[in-house]
Every structure is written in structure tokens, then in C-alpha cells.
Design a protein around this motif. Structure first.
Motif, PDB file in Angstrom:
ATOM      1  N   VAL A  83       0.840  -1.205   0.000  1.00  0.00           N
ATOM      2  CA  VAL A  83       0.000   0.000   0.000  1.00  0.00           C
ATOM      3  C   VAL A  83       0.871   1.249   0.000  1.00  0.00           C
ATOM      4  CG1 VAL A  83      -1.640   1.348   1.374  1.00  0.00           C
ATOM      5  CG2 VAL A  83      -1.970  -1.113   1.088  1.00  0.00           C
ATOM      6  N   MET A  84       1.965   1.212   0.775  1.00  0.00           N
ATOM      7  CA  MET A  84       2.880   2.349   0.820  1.00  0.00           C
ATOM      8  C   MET A  84       3.492   2.597  -0.544  1.00  0.00           C
ATOM      9  SD  MET A  84       4.167   4.381   3.362  1.00  0.00           S
ATOM     10  CE  MET A  84       3.699   5.695   2.225  1.00  0.00           C
ATOM     11  N   ALA A  85       3.884   1.528  -1.227  1.00  0.00           N
ATOM     12  CA  ALA A  85       4.467   1.670  -2.559  1.00  0.00           C
ATOM     13  C   ALA A  85       3.452   2.214  -3.548  1.00  0.00           C
ATOM     14  CB  ALA A  85       5.001   0.315  -3.041  1.00  0.00           C
ATOM     15  N   LEU A  86       2.215   1.749  -3.472  1.00  0.00           N
ATOM     16  CA  LEU A  86       1.170   2.232  -4.377  1.00  0.00           C
ATOM     17  C   LEU A  86       0.865   3.705  -4.135  1.00  0.00           C
ATOM     18  CD1 LEU A  86      -1.307  -0.791  -4.403  1.00  0.00           C
ATOM     19  CD2 LEU A  86       0.152  -0.019  -6.278  1.00  0.00           C
ATOM     20  N   SER A  87       0.994   4.154  -2.875  1.00  0.00           N
ATOM     21  CA  SER A  87       0.730   5.567  -2.579  1.00  0.00           C
ATOM     22  C   SER A  87       1.760   6.475  -3.246  1.00  0.00           C
ATOM     23  CB  SER A  87       0.731   5.801  -1.064  1.00  0.00           C
ATOM     24  OG  SER A  87       2.045   5.760  -0.541  1.00  0.00           O
TER      25      SER A  87
END
Length: 252
Positions: A83-87
Motif C-alpha cells: 500500500v505504501m508503494a502504491l501511494s
């Protein structure tokens, strides 16, 4: 006989102005900075008054949330990193709430570690996408001469440009990843200095989240550090813009 033309290296602020059409970033505008300082002081005063005289506690009971996160086992950190990478790839998604949630769930050390893993992964993918599909379009976006000046700067100054860009809270992490991919900076230089530059502001936000489950004063102190970096960055930005206007014969 004419003198040879000299090439002036643009500063980090000048690069940002070129890529944003000369518009001052939101968190570096005088009214916004002043408003943030006033708001923070009001929050500190309100916290002190309500906790001192009314005994109100602002500490969040973090154990239920941590137990819920722990229930996912190893899958929890893996999903969080994803999720952090997608953000990072989807720039409109704000990162600060995710940082604070990590601090609340895993504490300052593991929370920072998981956030950094996601940020580095997302930054690497964003850099690759921009390098693969956007590099050839940079001269069209900002002009050939500006593109050459930026390439010269990143090659001569290396990771310092990326590092200080990451350290300024007013500059979006995701924006830097995509733009860096369109320059000539080597990937290994970008990723190492990105990680070093992201570590401090990320840790501050994670500590702020951890403070919500321990002592609200920790969160306030972390917010003060974050605000202090913004004020210092804005002061440097305003001074450089004023100096640039004076050199160009404009009003300070």
C-alpha cells in the motif's frame, strides 16, 4: 571578439520553478506558512489548557488496533509495504496518515522500517516508469535548454539534489521520483540518496503516530519538528527568490 558563454547551474528552487511554471509550492507560500504556525500554536495552547485544567487525555488506546494488525501475521507488513508503494505511484494519495498509522501499529522502529521499504519500492518503480516512458518527453515539457541544464546539474551535483528535495516537507516525494526518472541521474545514486533523504521526515511522522498511543506530547513535539523544517525551508526559498529578483532588477 565575444566572450564565451558561461552556463549557470540552476539551484534546486530554480528547477522546481521551471517544472511548476514558476508557481510557489503550497507549503512554501507565506500565508500558508503563517497559518500553519498560528494553527500549531493554537493546538499547543488548547492541549495545555484542556489537559492541565480539565484533565482531558488525548492518548489513543492503541492495543485494539495493534492486536487487529497482529492478527494478519506476516501478511500485515507485506500488505502495508505494498500500500505504501502504491501511494507513491498514485501521487494524490497523502503519505502522512499512512506513516502515522504505521507508528501506531508497530511503533517507531518497525513502523519506520516498513514505511521506508514501501517508499523505496514505490520510488524505484516510479523512477523506472518515468525513465522508460517519460525521459524522451522531458524537453517537450520544460524546453530543451532547461532539460539540458537539469541534466547538467544532476550529473555534477549527483544525489545532493535528490537528498535535499526529499528533506523538504513542502516537496512531494512522489513528484521527485517521477521527475528524477526523466533526468540523467543514475538509478543507484537516486535510490540511495532518496532513501537517506526520506528517512528523517518519515521517522518524524511515524514517531508522531506512535505518540498517539503513548503520550500526545510526543506527537506535538514531532509536529513541531516537521513545522520547523517547513519554516526553515520557506525562509531559504523566500531569500533566494528575493535575491533572484534583485539580480534581475525586479522588486525584492
Amino acid at each position: 571578439m565575444s566572450e564565451p558563454a558561461t552556463t549557470t547551474r540552476p539551484s534546486l528552487m530554480e528547477i522546481e520553478e521551471q517544472l511548476t511554471g514558476g508557481e510557489t509550492p503550497l507549503l512554501l507560500r507565506r500565508r500558508v506558512v503563517t497559518g500553519l504556525v498560528v494553527l500549531f500554536l493554537l493546538v499547543v495552547i488548547a492541549y495545555w489548557a484542556t489537559s492541565e485544567y480539565f484533565g482531558i487525555s488525548y492518548t489513543i488506546e492503541a492495543e485494539p488496533f495493534r492486536d487487529w494488525v497482529d492478527g494478519f501475521g506476516i501478511l500485515g507488513p507485506i500488505v502495508f509495504v505494498a500500500v505504501m508503494a502504491l501511494s507513491v505511484l498514485f501521487a494524490p494519495v497523502p503519505n502522512a496518515p499512512i506513516f502515522m498509522a504505521a507508528g501506531l501499529a508497530w511503533g517507531p522502529v518497525l513502523g519506520t522500517l516498513y514505511c521506508m521499504a514501501g517508499l523505496v519500492l514505490g520510488s524505484a518503480v516510479a523512477f523506472w516508469v518515468a525513465r522508460r516512458f517519460g525521459r524522451r518527453h522531458l524537453p517537450r515539457l520544460i524546453g530543451r535548454r532547461n532539460a539540458e541544464r537539469i541534466d547538467t546539474l544532476v550529473l555534477e551535483m549527483g544525489g545532493r539534489v535528490v537528498f535535499w528535495s526529499r528533506m523538504i516537507p513542502a516537496v512531494n516525494f512522489d513528484w521527485i521520483s517521477f521527475v528524477a526518472g526523466m533526468t540523467a541521474i543514475p538509478f543507484r545514486v537516486f535510490i540511495v540518496y532518496s532513501a537517506l533523504g526520506m528517512l528523517f521526515p518519515t521517522a518524524v511522522a511515524v514517531v508522531a503516530g506512535d505518540g498517539l498511543g503513548r503520550d500526545a506530547r510526543i506527537t506535538l513535539a514531532a509536529g513541531g519538528v516537521w513545522l520547523g523544517v517547513i519554516v526553515a525551508s520557506a525562509a531559504v526559498y523566500w531569500r533566494r527568490r528575493a535575491n533572484g529578483r534583485r539580480r534581475n532588477g525586479g522588486a525584492p
